[in-house]
Motif scaffolding. Structure first.
Motif, PDB file in Angstrom:
ATOM      1  N   ASN A 109       0.999  -0.986   0.179  1.00 21.04           N
ATOM      2  CA  ASN A 109       0.099   0.133   0.097  1.00 21.04           C
ATOM      3  C   ASN A 109       1.214   1.547   0.285  1.00 21.04           C
ATOM      4  OD1 ASN A 109      -2.477  -1.834  -0.223  1.00 21.04           O
ATOM      5  ND2 ASN A 109      -2.075  -1.431   2.379  1.00 21.04           N
ATOM      6  N   ARG A 110       1.852   0.501  -0.383  1.00 20.94           N
ATOM      7  CA  ARG A 110       2.831   2.397   0.094  1.00 20.94           C
ATOM      8  C   ARG A 110       3.212   2.862   0.463  1.00 20.94           C
ATOM      9  NH1 ARG A 110       5.382   1.191  -5.631  1.00 20.94           N
ATOM     10  NH2 ARG A 110       3.420   0.318  -6.657  1.00 20.94           N
ATOM     11  N   THR A 111       2.289   2.808   2.395  1.00 24.00           N
ATOM     12  CA  THR A 111       2.290   3.888   3.106  1.00 24.00           C
ATOM     13  C   THR A 111       3.757   4.210   3.565  1.00 24.00           C
ATOM     14  OG1 THR A 111       2.864   2.014   5.563  1.00 24.00           O
ATOM     15  CG2 THR A 111       0.853   2.029   4.089  1.00 24.00           C
ATOM     16  N   GLU A 112       3.658   5.299   4.560  1.00 22.86           N
ATOM     17  CA  GLU A 112       5.730   5.395   4.847  1.00 22.86           C
ATOM     18  C   GLU A 112       5.665   4.773   6.163  1.00 22.86           C
ATOM     19  OE1 GLU A 112       6.740   8.230   4.697  1.00 22.86           O
ATOM     20  OE2 GLU A 112       5.300   9.122   2.939  1.00 22.86           O
ATOM     21  N   LEU A 113       5.385   3.765   6.684  1.00 24.31           N
ATOM     22  CA  LEU A 113       5.941   2.178   7.006  1.00 24.31           C
ATOM     23  C   LEU A 113       6.559   1.396   6.097  1.00 24.31           C
ATOM     24  CD1 LEU A 113       6.844   1.056   9.814  1.00 24.31           C
ATOM     25  CD2 LEU A 113       4.494  -0.270   9.731  1.00 24.31           C
ATOM     26  N   GLY A 114       5.645   1.027   4.938  1.00 26.27           N
ATOM     27  CA  GLY A 114       6.186   0.700   4.686  1.00 26.27           C
ATOM     28  C   GLY A 114       7.578   0.773   3.257  1.00 26.27           C
ATOM     29  N   LYS A 115       7.629   2.373   3.276  1.00 25.51           N
ATOM     30  CA  LYS A 115       8.595   2.418   2.374  1.00 25.51           C
ATOM     31  C   LYS A 115       9.526   2.131   3.201  1.00 25.51           C
ATOM     32  CE  LYS A 115       5.806   6.137   0.010  1.00 25.51           C
ATOM     33  NZ  LYS A 115       5.652   7.677   0.056  1.00 25.51           N
ATOM     34  N   LEU A 116       9.518   1.935   4.330  1.00 20.76           N
ATOM     35  CA  LEU A 116      10.564   1.969   5.668  1.00 20.76           C
ATOM     36  C   LEU A 116      11.589   1.352   5.742  1.00 20.76           C
ATOM     37  CD1 LEU A 116      10.057   4.808   8.573  1.00 20.76           C
ATOM     38  CD2 LEU A 116      11.421   5.491   6.462  1.00 20.76           C
ATOM     39  N   VAL A 117      10.503  -0.075   6.102  1.00 23.76           N
ATOM     40  CA  VAL A 117      10.746  -1.286   5.921  1.00 23.76           C
ATOM     41  C   VAL A 117      11.157  -1.867   4.827  1.00 23.76           C
ATOM     42  CG1 VAL A 117       9.014  -1.766   8.096  1.00 23.76           C
ATOM     43  CG2 VAL A 117       8.487  -2.540   5.581  1.00 23.76           C
ATOM     44  N   LYS A 118      10.737  -1.670   3.792  1.00 24.70           N
ATOM     45  CA  LYS A 118      11.476  -2.802   2.217  1.00 24.70           C
ATOM     46  C   LYS A 118      12.587  -3.257   1.870  1.00 24.70           C
ATOM     47  CE  LYS A 118       9.700  -2.500  -2.390  1.00 24.70           C
ATOM     48  NZ  LYS A 118      11.336  -3.498  -2.678  1.00 24.70           N
ATOM     49  N   ILE A 119      13.325  -2.247   2.331  1.00 28.47           N
ATOM     50  CA  ILE A 119      14.710  -2.307   2.099  1.00 28.47           C
ATOM     51  C   ILE A 119      14.935  -3.591   3.080  1.00 28.47           C
ATOM     52  CG2 ILE A 119      16.022  -0.318   3.505  1.00 28.47           C
ATOM     53  CD1 ILE A 119      17.760  -0.113   2.196  1.00 28.47           C
ATOM     54  N   HIS A 120      14.781  -3.820   4.343  1.00 27.69           N
ATOM     55  CA  HIS A 120      15.118  -4.467   5.247  1.00 27.69           C
ATOM     56  C   HIS A 120      14.558  -5.771   5.032  1.00 27.69           C
ATOM     57  CE1 HIS A 120      16.435  -1.291   8.055  1.00 27.69           C
ATOM     58  NE2 HIS A 120      15.315  -0.487   7.891  1.00 27.69           N
ATOM     59  N   MET A 121      13.572  -5.521   4.785  1.00 25.69           N
ATOM     60  CA  MET A 121      12.704  -7.037   4.450  1.00 25.69           C
ATOM     61  C   MET A 121      13.375  -7.725   2.945  1.00 25.69           C
ATOM     62  SD  MET A 121       9.170  -5.974   5.271  1.00 25.69           S
ATOM     63  CE  MET A 121       8.424  -8.115   4.684  1.00 25.69           C
ATOM     64  N   ASP A 122      13.794  -6.680   2.339  1.00 21.10           N
ATOM     65  CA  ASP A 122      14.222  -7.600   1.128  1.00 21.10           C
ATOM     66  C   ASP A 122      15.389  -8.164   1.021  1.00 21.10           C
ATOM     67  OD1 ASP A 122      11.628  -6.358  -0.113  1.00 21.10           O
ATOM     68  OD2 ASP A 122      12.978  -4.951  -1.440  1.00 21.10           O
ATOM     69  N   ASN A 123      16.893  -7.489   2.028  1.00 21.38           N
ATOM     70  CA  ASN A 123      17.688  -8.066   1.830  1.00 21.38           C
ATOM     71  C   ASN A 123      17.527  -8.760   3.213  1.00 21.38           C
ATOM     72  OD1 ASN A 123      18.736  -6.444   4.325  1.00 21.38           O
ATOM     73  ND2 ASN A 123      19.258  -4.706   3.274  1.00 21.38           N
ATOM     74  N   GLY A 124      16.839  -9.389   3.590  1.00 19.47           N
ATOM     75  CA  GLY A 124      16.573 -10.688   4.340  1.00 19.47           C
ATOM     76  C   GLY A 124      17.006  -9.933   6.183  1.00 19.47           C
ATOM     77  N   SER A 125      16.963  -8.265   6.798  1.00 20.74           N
ATOM     78  CA  SER A 125      17.316  -8.126   7.777  1.00 20.74           C
ATOM     79  C   SER A 125      16.710  -8.154   8.328  1.00 20.74           C
ATOM     80  CB  SER A 125      18.135  -6.791   7.693  1.00 20.74           C
ATOM     81  OG  SER A 125      19.417  -7.275   6.873  1.00 20.74           O
ATOM     82  N   LEU A 126      16.598  -7.866  10.221  1.00 18.59           N
ATOM     83  CA  LEU A 126      15.219  -7.851  10.581  1.00 18.59           C
ATOM     84  C   LEU A 126      14.547  -5.987  10.284  1.00 18.59           C
ATOM     85  CD1 LEU A 126      16.469  -9.332  14.126  1.00 18.59           C
ATOM     86  CD2 LEU A 126      14.352 -10.368  12.207  1.00 18.59           C
ATOM     87  N   VAL A 127      13.630  -5.432  10.659  1.00 17.60           N
ATOM     88  CA  VAL A 127      13.351  -4.119  10.186  1.00 17.60           C
ATOM     89  C   VAL A 127      13.586  -4.006  12.087  1.00 17.60           C
ATOM     90  CG1 VAL A 127      10.904  -2.979  10.528  1.00 17.60           C
ATOM     91  CG2 VAL A 127      11.496  -4.666   9.092  1.00 17.60           C
TER      92      VAL A 127
END
Ligand code: ADP
Ligand code: ZN
Length: 234
Positions: free
Chosen positions: A41-59
């Motif tokens: 849904n491209r929320t503010e939170l979504g923008k912040l967490v995406k990079i962590h999720m995509d590379n397999g790190s914890l948010v």
């Protein structure tokens, strides 16, 4: 009942949490699903967490803890809830305990699902999910009735961006380094039920049900409500 589903990525805790949620009639709260919805849904939170999720790190904890603490305070969690993917750090478990204690509640049981790393990699790389209702399938072990379509809602299935082999290896590393210590912490304080994940998803469900029944109700099995298996899992 407050349940925690614990285990490395790909052990099937999300699928089992969904079954238990239906059987116990309490909400299933998956941090991964909540984050993925925010990304979609491209929320503010979504923008912040995406990079962590995509590379397999914890948010980071500061984006995770508040989200879950708000969720478990909602009215539908009064009778209990099932956490899937949370807590994953010691700080997360400490916040959870503190918040529950303030409401005179506590974790009842932890279901720890285990599986060999090699099998985990096989399961995760073949996994396909429904972006609409979050149902989980596997190309070989848990095929949808119609190829590439969700059984529940017919939406086209997709592969998660973090379900590639290299990212799974990273997620496993993160699990052993940051999340496994949470299991020892929980073992010292709560009832932990250990269940080996079976190839047949229904076999795992049966094992969880019988161990939970013992853990929660003792041998007397007074409240059979908790023992009703989901349909199709006789
Ligand atoms: P899996 O259990 O298969 O790794 P999840 O859907 O639970 O998948 O999590 C996907 C990603 O979401 C994680 O790799 C991580 O980036 C993020 N995430 C989920 N839960 C947490 C959490 N409790 N703390 C930090 N990050 C989390
Ligand atoms: Zn679906």
């Amino acid at each position: 009942m407050i349940l925690i589903m614990f285990g490395a990525p790909g052990v099937g805790k999300g699928s089992q949490a969904r079954f238990l949620s239906e059987a116990l009639q309490i909400p299933h709260i998956s941090t991964g699903d909540l984050f993925r919805e925010n990304v979609a849904n491209r929320t503010e939170l979504g923008k912040l967490v995406k990079i962590h999720m995509d590379n397999g790190s914890l948010v980071p904890d500061e984006m995770t803890i508040g989200l879950i603490m708000d969720r478990i305070r909602q009215a539908d969690c009064k009778q209990g809830f099932i956490l899937d993917g949370f807590p994953r750090t010691i700080s997360q478990v400490e916040h959870l305990e503190k918040s529950l204690k303030a409401e005179m509640r506590a974790i009842d049981t932890v279901v720890n699902i285990t599986l060999d790393d090699a099998k985990i990699i096989d399961r995760v790389t073949g996994r396909r999910i429904c972006p609409s209702c979050n149902s989980v399938y596997h190309l070989a072990y848990h095929k949808p009735y119609s190829v590439g379509r969700c059984n529940n809602c017919t939406t086209d299935l997709v592969q998660r961006v973090d379900d590639t082999e290299s990212t799974v290896l990273r997620r496993l590393q993160v699990y052993y380094a940051q999340t496994e210590p949470v299991l020892s912490y929980l073992r010292d304080r709560y009832a932990v039920v250990d269940v080996v994940s079976e190839d047949d998803i229904n076999d795992t469900t049966r094992k969880i049900y019988s161990s939970l029944d013992l853990a929660v109700h003792g041998a007397s099995n007074k409240d059979a409500r908790y023992m009703r298996l989901p349909s199709g899992c006789a």
